[in-house]
Design a protein around this motif. Structure first.
Motif, PDB file in Angstrom:
ATOM      1  N   ILE A 116      37.832  53.788  34.138  1.00 31.21           N
ATOM      2  CA  ILE A 116      36.806  53.050  34.880  1.00 31.21           C
ATOM      3  C   ILE A 116      36.910  51.563  34.578  1.00 31.21           C
ATOM      4  CG2 ILE A 116      34.303  52.659  35.002  1.00 31.21           C
ATOM      5  CD1 ILE A 116      34.031  55.757  34.745  1.00 31.21           C
ATOM      6  N   LYS A 117      37.244  51.209  33.359  1.00 33.44           N
ATOM      7  CA  LYS A 117      37.376  49.789  32.962  1.00 33.44           C
ATOM      8  C   LYS A 117      38.445  49.074  33.784  1.00 33.44           C
ATOM      9  CE  LYS A 117      36.959  46.300  29.824  1.00 33.44           C
ATOM     10  NZ  LYS A 117      38.032  45.440  30.103  1.00 33.44           N
ATOM     11  N   THR A 118      39.419  49.841  34.322  1.00 34.08           N
ATOM     12  CA  THR A 118      40.473  49.224  35.142  1.00 34.08           C
ATOM     13  C   THR A 118      40.013  48.962  36.578  1.00 34.08           C
ATOM     14  OG1 THR A 118      41.450  51.326  35.863  1.00 34.08           O
ATOM     15  CG2 THR A 118      42.267  50.373  33.797  1.00 34.08           C
ATOM     16  N   TYR A 119      38.841  49.500  36.966  1.00 33.90           N
ATOM     17  CA  TYR A 119      38.336  49.274  38.319  1.00 33.90           C
ATOM     18  C   TYR A 119      38.045  47.792  38.512  1.00 33.90           C
ATOM     19  CZ  TYR A 119      37.284  54.326  38.769  1.00 33.90           C
ATOM     20  OH  TYR A 119      37.332  55.689  38.832  1.00 33.90           O
ATOM     21  N   GLU A 120      38.263  47.351  39.749  1.00 31.28           N
ATOM     22  CA  GLU A 120      37.967  45.967  40.089  1.00 31.28           C
ATOM     23  C   GLU A 120      36.484  45.684  39.851  1.00 31.28           C
ATOM     24  OE1 GLU A 120      38.341  43.016  43.948  1.00 31.28           O
ATOM     25  OE2 GLU A 120      39.152  45.019  44.048  1.00 31.28           O
ATOM     26  N   ASP A 121      36.170  44.578  39.272  1.00 27.86           N
ATOM     27  CA  ASP A 121      34.809  44.099  39.016  1.00 27.86           C
ATOM     28  C   ASP A 121      34.096  44.777  37.851  1.00 27.86           C
ATOM     29  OD1 ASP A 121      35.057  42.289  41.150  1.00 27.86           O
ATOM     30  OD2 ASP A 121      34.294  43.771  42.582  1.00 27.86           O
ATOM     31  N   VAL A 122      34.718  45.719  37.147  1.00 28.50           N
ATOM     32  CA  VAL A 122      34.110  46.298  35.940  1.00 28.50           C
ATOM     33  C   VAL A 122      34.508  45.417  34.769  1.00 28.50           C
ATOM     34  CG1 VAL A 122      34.065  48.274  34.369  1.00 28.50           C
ATOM     35  CG2 VAL A 122      34.039  48.648  36.836  1.00 28.50           C
ATOM     36  N   THR A 123      33.506  44.987  33.995  1.00 29.71           N
ATOM     37  CA  THR A 123      33.772  44.042  32.915  1.00 29.71           C
ATOM     38  C   THR A 123      33.744  44.665  31.525  1.00 29.71           C
ATOM     39  OG1 THR A 123      31.452  43.386  32.872  1.00 29.71           O
ATOM     40  CG2 THR A 123      32.932  42.071  34.237  1.00 29.71           C
ATOM     41  N   GLY A 124      33.306  45.921  31.443  1.00 31.48           N
ATOM     42  CA  GLY A 124      33.334  46.562  30.136  1.00 31.48           C
ATOM     43  C   GLY A 124      32.375  47.717  30.035  1.00 31.48           C
ATOM     44  N   TYR A 125      32.370  48.329  28.850  1.00 31.07           N
ATOM     45  CA  TYR A 125      31.475  49.454  28.616  1.00 31.07           C
ATOM     46  C   TYR A 125      31.143  49.561  27.133  1.00 31.07           C
ATOM     47  CZ  TYR A 125      35.522  52.021  26.834  1.00 31.07           C
ATOM     48  OH  TYR A 125      36.618  52.405  26.098  1.00 31.07           O
TER      49      TYR A 125
END
Length: 128
Positions: A34-43
């Motif tokens: 999910i972190k590699t998805y565009e616009d995801v900045t972290g978790y």
């Protein structure tokens, strides 16, 4: 004259996510994807024994952790106040960013993203 600070955040309760990845290792692998998805900045992934944090800006770990825990606590209090039951997940949305927060078994997850990111896609990835 006293000025009031305007808060541009909105909390939304969403339907529950049934999670495909039940073990912490599988869940962490899913979050890495999910972190590699565009616009995801972290978790942030945490449970009673450990925590995993992956943020684009690691200097703000404390800020993100505080936001995550405060939003989860506030949603629980609001749900109790209005007899809504246990919150399944929440979205906190600001001017430029938003956060998806949910619990899967004993794991608490907060996913941070830009405002235009598709949080429904993330929920579907975490669902069967």
């Amino acid at each position: 004259m006293v000025k009031k600070k305007r808060v541009d955040e909105e909390t939304t309760l969403i339907e529950p996510a049934v999670v495909e990845a039940t073990s912490p290792n599988k869940l962490k692998a899913c979050l890495e994807e999910i972190k590699t998805y565009e616009d995801v900045t972290g978790y942030i992934l945490r449970n009673t024994t450990s925590a995993a944090i992956d943020l684009n800006d690691p200097t703000k770990i404390i800020d993100y952790a505080l936001l995550s825990s405060t939003a989860a606590e506030a949603s629980t209090q609001l749900s109790e106040l209005f007899n809504l039951g246990e919150p399944n997940n929440i979205i906190v949305e600001g001017k430029k960013a938003k956060m998806l927060s949910l619990a899967i078994n004993e794991n608490k997850i907060a996913i941070f993203m830009e405002k235009n990111a598709d949080h429904e896609k993330i929920l579907k990835r975490l669902s069967v």
